[in-house]
Design a protein around this motif. Structure first.
Motif, short mmCIF file in Angstrom:
data_model
loop_
_atom_site.label_atom_id
_atom_site.label_comp_id
_atom_site.label_asym_id
_atom_site.label_seq_id
_atom_site.Cartn_x
_atom_site.Cartn_y
_atom_site.Cartn_z
N VAL A 129 55.02 172.70 -13.18
CA VAL A 129 54.05 173.79 -13.04
C VAL A 129 52.64 173.22 -13.05
O VAL A 129 52.34 172.30 -13.83
N VAL A 130 51.77 173.76 -12.21
CA VAL A 130 50.39 173.28 -12.13
C VAL A 130 49.49 174.09 -13.06
O VAL A 130 49.84 175.21 -13.46
N VAL A 131 48.32 173.51 -13.38
CA VAL A 131 47.44 174.12 -14.38
C VAL A 131 46.01 174.20 -13.87
O VAL A 131 45.48 173.24 -13.30
N GLU A 132 45.40 175.35 -14.12
CA GLU A 132 43.97 175.57 -13.87
C GLU A 132 43.25 175.61 -15.21
O GLU A 132 43.70 176.27 -16.14
N GLY A 133 42.16 174.86 -15.32
CA GLY A 133 41.32 174.90 -16.51
C GLY A 133 40.00 175.56 -16.20
O GLY A 133 39.74 175.96 -15.06
N GLU A 134 39.14 175.69 -17.21
CA GLU A 134 37.84 176.32 -16.99
C GLU A 134 36.76 175.63 -17.81
O GLU A 134 36.94 175.33 -18.98
N LEU A 135 35.63 175.42 -17.16
CA LEU A 135 34.42 174.91 -17.79
C LEU A 135 33.28 175.86 -17.46
O LEU A 135 33.06 176.18 -16.29
N GLY A 136 32.55 176.29 -18.48
CA GLY A 136 31.54 177.33 -18.28
C GLY A 136 32.14 178.67 -18.62
O GLY A 136 33.37 178.83 -18.63
N THR A 137 31.29 179.64 -18.89
CA THR A 137 31.77 180.95 -19.35
C THR A 137 31.16 182.06 -18.53
O THR A 137 29.93 182.17 -18.43
N LEU A 138 32.00 182.89 -17.93
CA LEU A 138 31.54 184.04 -17.15
C LEU A 138 31.33 185.24 -18.05
O LEU A 138 32.12 185.49 -18.95
N ALA A 139 30.27 186.00 -17.79
CA ALA A 139 30.06 187.26 -18.49
C ALA A 139 30.97 188.33 -17.90
O ALA A 139 31.55 188.17 -16.84
N GLY A 140 31.08 189.45 -18.63
CA GLY A 140 31.79 190.60 -18.10
C GLY A 140 33.06 190.92 -18.84
O GLY A 140 33.44 190.24 -19.80
N ILE A 141 33.73 191.98 -18.38
CA ILE A 141 34.95 192.47 -19.01
C ILE A 141 36.03 192.64 -17.95
O ILE A 141 35.81 193.27 -16.92
N GLU A 142 37.17 192.04 -18.20
CA GLU A 142 38.33 192.21 -17.32
C GLU A 142 39.58 192.00 -18.16
O GLU A 142 39.85 190.90 -18.63
N ASP A 143 40.34 193.06 -18.39
CA ASP A 143 41.52 193.01 -19.25
C ASP A 143 41.13 192.47 -20.62
O ASP A 143 40.29 193.04 -21.30
N ASP A 144 41.69 191.33 -21.03
CA ASP A 144 41.43 190.81 -22.37
C ASP A 144 40.24 189.85 -22.43
O ASP A 144 39.98 189.23 -23.46
N VAL A 145 39.51 189.71 -21.32
CA VAL A 145 38.35 188.83 -21.29
C VAL A 145 37.09 189.66 -21.53
O VAL A 145 36.76 190.54 -20.74
N HIS A 146 36.38 189.38 -22.63
CA HIS A 146 35.18 190.11 -22.98
C HIS A 146 34.09 189.11 -23.35
O HIS A 146 34.17 188.45 -24.40
N VAL A 147 33.09 188.95 -22.50
CA VAL A 147 32.01 188.00 -22.76
C VAL A 147 30.67 188.68 -22.51
O VAL A 147 30.42 189.19 -21.42
N LYS A 148 29.82 188.70 -23.52
CA LYS A 148 28.49 189.28 -23.38
C LYS A 148 27.64 188.41 -22.45
O LYS A 148 27.80 187.20 -22.38
N ALA A 149 26.70 189.07 -21.77
CA ALA A 149 25.84 188.35 -20.83
C ALA A 149 25.09 187.21 -21.50
O ALA A 149 24.91 186.13 -20.93
#
Length: 311
Positions: A129-149
């Motif tokens: 199985v392949v994997v996607e990672g993340e660097l940096g943080t996006l603002a906004g709300i989508e399902d369980d992702v909640h990040v203030k601007a």
């Protein structure tokens, strides 16, 4: 055709200057609308499932619906976990038949993100199985992702080489100014993406697939349609589609699309029920909803992503 990983998809997308659509799915009608459009346009496809979708529909229902879509279309389809919050959910999806998972350690320190991502990569790669990672943080709300601007952070290009090398990830989501959810830029403001960051990341990681989250365009005609039939959605400016096309012609090989689909589906359901108030048959109001999804996906494939005919 069985589920595929994104490895070959991304290689072709990078070389061809286009991106693959990663469409969030929650139920049968959404999956049908997406896959019907992709089949007609002969486009490769990523169907992705969030933690919220797994809670709503259950893992097994979603995987079986995707299996049905593959049998129905014979398209190359990857099944991807969107925004896996920890090792356990990534492991559950690997064990449960997903071909791709994302581990989102962006809320942690650089070293903690590396350690968590590497742990997921080691387990996932051992199971093909392949994997996607993340660097940096996006603002906004989508399902369980909640990040203030105020907590949003652009990706630091000087960190990407070390992150990719030490974790072994197969693709990388970066933050260049997009945000989760429908509301990105206030009316009167000029949307702007940091293409300088994307260009520098591409220079430091030649040939490596980059992912763009929070890329909904917020079609205003659907906002107006929702409001016309009893909604109260504020106006907003989404990411201009010409910017997404530009990103797809650079290093971005995967663009996530969710809010656009929700708006199209909701507008179709509201319109149908307003015009047929006595209708109580879900098949009647979900049929135009499925069609709205299909036409939105077709538009994205043909006019934004540039992946029509690439399956």
């Amino acid at each position: 055709m069985p589920l595929v990983t994104t490895t070959e998809m991304f290689k072709k997308a990078y070389e061809g200057g286009y991106a693959i659509g990663a469409f969030n799915v929650n139920n049968m009608e959404i999956i049908q609308g997406i896959t019907e459009a992709a089949a007609e346009e002969r486009a490769p496809l990523i169907l992705q499932v969030s933690a919220g979708a797994r809670k709503y529909a259950k893992h097994i229902y979603l995987t079986k619906l995707v299996e049905a879509a593959i049998a129905d279309t014979d398209l190359p389809i990857a099944l991807h976990l969107d925004h896996g919050a920890d090792f356990d959910i990534c492991k559950a999806c690997v064990d449960g038949g997903f071909s791709s998972v994302m581990i989102d350690g962006s809320k942690y320190s650089f070293e903690e993100n590396i350690a968590l991502t590497r742990k997921v990569v080691e387990y996932a790669h051992a199971h093909g199985v392949v994997v996607e990672g993340e660097l940096g943080t996006l603002a906004g709300i989508e399902d369980d992702v909640h990040v203030k601007a105020d907590d949003a952070l652009f990706t630091r290009p000087e960190e990407v080489e070390e992150f990719v090398t030490r974790t072994g990830v197969d693709s990388l989501a970066i933050a260049i100014g997009t945000s989760h959810g429908a509301y990105k830029f206030k009316p009167g403001t000029k949307p702007q993406l940091r293409f300088d960051i994307l260009e520098e990341v591409g220079r430091r990681l030649p040939g490596f697939p980059i992912v763009l989250h929070g890329a909904s365009s917020v079609p205003q005609e659907f906002v107006a349609e929702v409001n016309k039939y009893g909604g109260n959605m504020p106006g907003a400016i989404g990411v201009p589609e010409e910017m997404l096309r530009q990103a797809a012609q650079m290093a971005v090989c995967k663009i996530n699309i969710d809010s656009d689909l929700r708006l199209a589906m909701t507008a179709a359901v509201r319109k149908h029920l307003a015009e047929h108030p006595s209708d109580f048959d879900p098949r009647q109001y979900l049929t135009p909803a499925r069609t709205a999804i299909k036409e939105m996906v077709r538009h994205k494939i043909v006019d934004v992503l540039g992946c029509a005919g690439k399956a």
